[in-house]
Structure formats: structure tokens, C-alpha cells
Scaffold this motif. Structure first.
Motif, PDB file in Angstrom:
ATOM      1  N   ASP A  12       0.794  -1.202  -0.093  1.00  0.00           N
ATOM      2  CA  ASP A  12       0.129   0.048   0.123  1.00  0.00           C
ATOM      3  C   ASP A  12       0.857   1.212   0.026  1.00  0.00           C
ATOM      4  O   ASP A  12       2.194   1.219  -0.077  1.00  0.00           O
ATOM      5  CB  ASP A  12      -0.988  -0.038   1.171  1.00  0.00           C
ATOM      6  CG  ASP A  12      -0.133   0.042   2.633  1.00  0.00           C
ATOM      7  OD1 ASP A  12       0.864  -0.161   2.747  1.00  0.00           O
ATOM      8  OD2 ASP A  12      -1.009   0.549   3.446  1.00  0.00           O
ATOM      9  N   ASP A  14       1.909   3.653   2.411  1.00  0.00           N
ATOM     10  CA  ASP A  14       3.062   3.949   3.296  1.00  0.00           C
ATOM     11  C   ASP A  14       3.954   2.532   3.141  1.00  0.00           C
ATOM     12  O   ASP A  14       5.153   2.920   3.495  1.00  0.00           O
ATOM     13  CB  ASP A  14       2.211   4.160   4.796  1.00  0.00           C
ATOM     14  CG  ASP A  14       1.617   2.879   5.085  1.00  0.00           C
ATOM     15  OD1 ASP A  14       0.522   2.642   4.409  1.00  0.00           O
ATOM     16  OD2 ASP A  14       2.001   2.482   6.167  1.00  0.00           O
ATOM     17  N   ASP A  68       5.591  -3.251   7.890  1.00  0.00           N
ATOM     18  CA  ASP A  68       3.960  -2.828   7.613  1.00  0.00           C
ATOM     19  C   ASP A  68       3.018  -3.948   7.186  1.00  0.00           C
ATOM     20  O   ASP A  68       2.170  -3.562   6.419  1.00  0.00           O
ATOM     21  CB  ASP A  68       4.194  -1.587   6.482  1.00  0.00           C
ATOM     22  CG  ASP A  68       2.802  -0.885   6.259  1.00  0.00           C
ATOM     23  OD1 ASP A  68       2.530  -0.375   7.203  1.00  0.00           O
ATOM     24  OD2 ASP A  68       2.353  -0.481   5.298  1.00  0.00           O
ATOM     25  N   HIS A 100       2.779  -0.990  12.412  1.00  0.00           N
ATOM     26  CA  HIS A 100       2.291   0.181  13.474  1.00  0.00           C
ATOM     27  C   HIS A 100       0.870  -0.209  13.659  1.00  0.00           C
ATOM     28  O   HIS A 100      -0.215   0.703  14.074  1.00  0.00           O
ATOM     29  CB  HIS A 100       2.222   1.570  12.585  1.00  0.00           C
ATOM     30  CG  HIS A 100       1.674   1.422  11.362  1.00  0.00           C
ATOM     31  ND1 HIS A 100       0.321   1.683  11.075  1.00  0.00           N
ATOM     32  CD2 HIS A 100       2.212   1.048  10.112  1.00  0.00           C
ATOM     33  CE1 HIS A 100      -0.036   1.559   9.676  1.00  0.00           C
ATOM     34  NE2 HIS A 100       1.094   1.035   9.111  1.00  0.00           N
ATOM     35  N   GLU A 144      -0.867   7.277   5.619  1.00  0.00           N
ATOM     36  CA  GLU A 144      -1.779   6.483   6.406  1.00  0.00           C
ATOM     37  C   GLU A 144      -2.789   7.360   7.152  1.00  0.00           C
ATOM     38  O   GLU A 144      -2.650   8.765   7.304  1.00  0.00           O
ATOM     39  CB  GLU A 144      -1.193   5.677   7.594  1.00  0.00           C
ATOM     40  CG  GLU A 144      -0.480   4.412   7.238  1.00  0.00           C
ATOM     41  CD  GLU A 144      -1.833   3.476   7.447  1.00  0.00           C
ATOM     42  OE1 GLU A 144      -2.708   3.904   7.956  1.00  0.00           O
ATOM     43  OE2 GLU A 144      -1.735   2.354   7.117  1.00  0.00           O
TER      44      GLU A 144
END
Ligand SMILES: [Mn+2]
Length: 342
Positions: A12, A14, A68, A100, A144
């Protein structure tokens, strides 16, 4: 002989940027040969964990970094079970996981060769970061939707780049994966800014996807051409390097230059390369010594581990630690002359 290092990241917006930041930081270690995999098919989402055998590239690497890639709240048990079986079957390799979103840390701690870190702000979601946020990570965080400190420090230009990266990364277009990764690797910021500033009518992205009937915009087509050119040159450069068997001497990062004027938008390097390398190796060493939260270690243990990770040719002195303690955000002094990972 270099250590082969692989970064596997979510395809994606980020995820592409985080992969590039981690690639750059790990590449600062002179004994590391770093490649990345960001793939709109194989690393599309949390189901990646269930299909790790679809990434045979892992086998040729000693260190593997999954970044990620989240574990889904509803299916994380199956996902972490699959990852644990995969790493246990490869005891010679060292695996690192960083995201995250919350990670199943307790379960991950049961395998001896995987270390996992959860950092809730995307701004901190890379290995080898210093206390000063990097521009790449600001851009990643802006891609994000989670709350982030990046909003307080962003510039309008960084916001436009982030918008461009989101548009470039939208599934259904031609850029996600190898092409967008190449554009980031070669600092094609100008064209990404241009993409971010294009009319939003050209970039309708229902549920983040580019509808198959929508024709690519002028800037998307330009980025596609540039990316294809960069990838072709990278391949040619790698092949000639293999032919001449002088791989160590050829850095395709430096060799490949986009045809036209150099890009105007520059992304700053935070630290000189050697200090960056030390910070990077020490962080990996600290992660490796942190077998449970709050595990304490001495500076000597940390240096020994960093040397093991970097290999014989990687030089690191006791004095470097002092230098790094102030600059890196990841170590904390505790009583008894010991250190812990923050
Ligand atoms: Mn993400």
C-alpha cells in the motif's frame, strides 16, 4: 562476502515508502546487500502470512525484515501460527517484524529467531531511525490515516508527495510494487508531487482502488515510463555487474540516473553514512538481545552482537556507543551500567 538482506513490505502507499526507508537504512551497513519485495499480489494484505511460500526470494537471504504487514484482529492466530512454522523451519535465518498495528508479541516471542516490534506512530515504523524524523517517514505517515506526529511537522510539499504516492500506490493502476518502489529508490519526487497536484477528477479511488475503466492520467503515464526505464537500466546494470563478477564495485544506486534534469525535490540524509551504519547495526543487535520486553544487556554484549550481525568486516568500537546513545532514540540507560531497548 556480503550478508543478503531482504525487506518484505505491504504493497500500500505507506508500505512502499517504509520499505524504501528501511532499504536505505539497512544499506548503510557496508556488509549488507539489501533487496526489497513489495508486491500487489503477494504482499497485498494480512493474508501474506498464510502464503509465505509464495516468496521464494526469502530462501537466498540471511536476514528478513517484514515491515508494515499487519496481523488482522479476527485472524491473527492463524497468521502468527503460519509465520512461526515458517521461521522455525529456517533456524539459520534471522527474522524481524515491525508494524504500526498491534502485533501478537507474546506468541512471536516463542520462536528463537524472530524479533518483533510494534510502534504505534507510522513515523517510527522503520529500522535505523534517529530521534529526528526523516522526510521519508513523514511522507509514509501522511499516507496512512492513523493519528501521527507528522501532521504537526509536515510541509505542504510533503503533503503533496504523500498524495502522489497514495495515487501511485492505488491498486488497479500500473505502478504498485516494483515500479513505485523504483520511483522512490531513485528519488522521482518531482513527478510524484505533480501526481499529487493533479485534478482529483483524474483520481477517483473508491475504497482506495483505481477503477479499471478509468484511463491513466498524463502524470501516471509519465511515471510508468520513467519506472520502466529505471527498472530496465537496473537490470542491465546488475547483469553487467554479474558478468564482470565485480559486484562489490558496482553500485547500481549510483549508476542509474534518470535521463533528464536531476530532480529538484531533495530528501535529506539524516546522518553521515558511517554513523548511520553504526546506529543501524546497534539497533538490530539491541532487538536481538531483547528476548523479552525490558531485557537488559551491557554495552559489551551489544557490541559483540552488532559485530556478529555486521560480520567480520564491520568495524565498531566501544566509543561509538557513546556517540550513538545521544543520537539514536532506541536505547535507554538503566542502573547497573546496563542498557535496554526503549
Ligand atoms: Mn501501513
Amino acid at each position: 562476502v556480503k550478508h543478503q538482506v531482504l525487506v518484505v513490505s505491504h504493497a500500500d502507499a505507506d508500505g512502499h515508502v517504509i520499505a524504501e526507508q528501511v532499504r536505505r537504512n539497512l544499506s548503510a551497513v557496508p556488509t549488507f546487500e539489501v533487496t526489497t519485495i513489495v508486491d500487489p499480489t503477494r504482499t497485498k494484505d494480512h493474508r501474506t502470512w498464510l502464503h509465505l511460500d509464495s516468496i521464494p526470494e526469502i530462501e537466498a537471504n540471511e536476514y528478513v525484515f517484514f515491515v508494515d504487514l499487519m496481523f488482522a484482529p479476527a485472524s491473527f492466530v492463524d497468521e502468527v501460527t503460519a509465520l512461526l512454522a515458517f521461521v522455525r523451519a529456517r533456524p539459520q535465518k534471522r527474522f524481524f517484524v515491525l508494524d504500526h498495528h498491534p502485533l501478537p508479541l507474546r506468541r512471536l516471542a516463542t520462536a528463537p529467531n524472530v524479533r518483533a516490534v510494534y510502534r504505534e506512530d507510522v513515523l517510527d515504523c522503520a529500522f535505523g531511525l534517529t530521534s529526528e524524523p526523516s522526510e521519508l517517514m513523514i511522507i509514509a505517515a501522511l499516507c496512512e490515516s492513523q493519528p501521527t506526529r507528522a501532521h504537526a511537522i509536515k510541509t505542504p510539499l510533503q503533503s503533496d508527495i504523500a498524495k502522489g504516492v497514495r495515487r501511485a500506490a492505488a491498486l488497479g493502476g500500473s505502478l504498485p510494487g516494483e515500479k513505485l518502489s523504483a520511483l522512490l529508490r531513485f528519488n522521482c519526487w518531482d513527478a510524484l508531487v505533480e501526481l499529487g497536484r493533479e485534478d482529483s477528477k483524474l483520481h477517483r479511488l473508491p475504497r482506495g482502488r483505481r477503477p479499471s475503466g478509468d484511463p491513466p492520467s498524463k502524470t501516471l503515464r509519465k511515471l510508468d515510463r520513467t519506472a520502466s526505464e529505471l527498472l530496465a537500466r537496473t537490470r542491465a546494470s546488475k547483469e553487467s555487474a554479474q558478468k564482470s563478477a565485480k559486484e562489490d564495485l558496482v553500485s547500481y544506486d549510483v549508476e542509474v540516473v534518470v535521463g533528464h534534469a536531476p530532480p529538484k525535490v531533495q530528501i535529506k540524509q539524516a546522518l553521515p553514512k558511517d554513523l548511520e551504519a553504526i546506529v543501524m547495526a546497534l539497533e538490530l543487535a539491541a532487538l536481538y538481545l531483547t528476548t523479552e520486553p525490558g531485557a537488559e544487556f551491557t554495552a559489551a554484549e551489544l557490541i559483540a552482537e552488532a559485530k556478529k550481525i555486521g560480520g567480520d568486516k564491520f568495524v565498531i568500537e566501544e566509543g561509538d556507543i557513546k556517540n550513538v546513545l545521544g543520537k539514536a532514540g532506541f536505547l535507554k540507560k538503566v542502573p547497573g551500567n546496563k542498557l535496554v531497548l526503549k
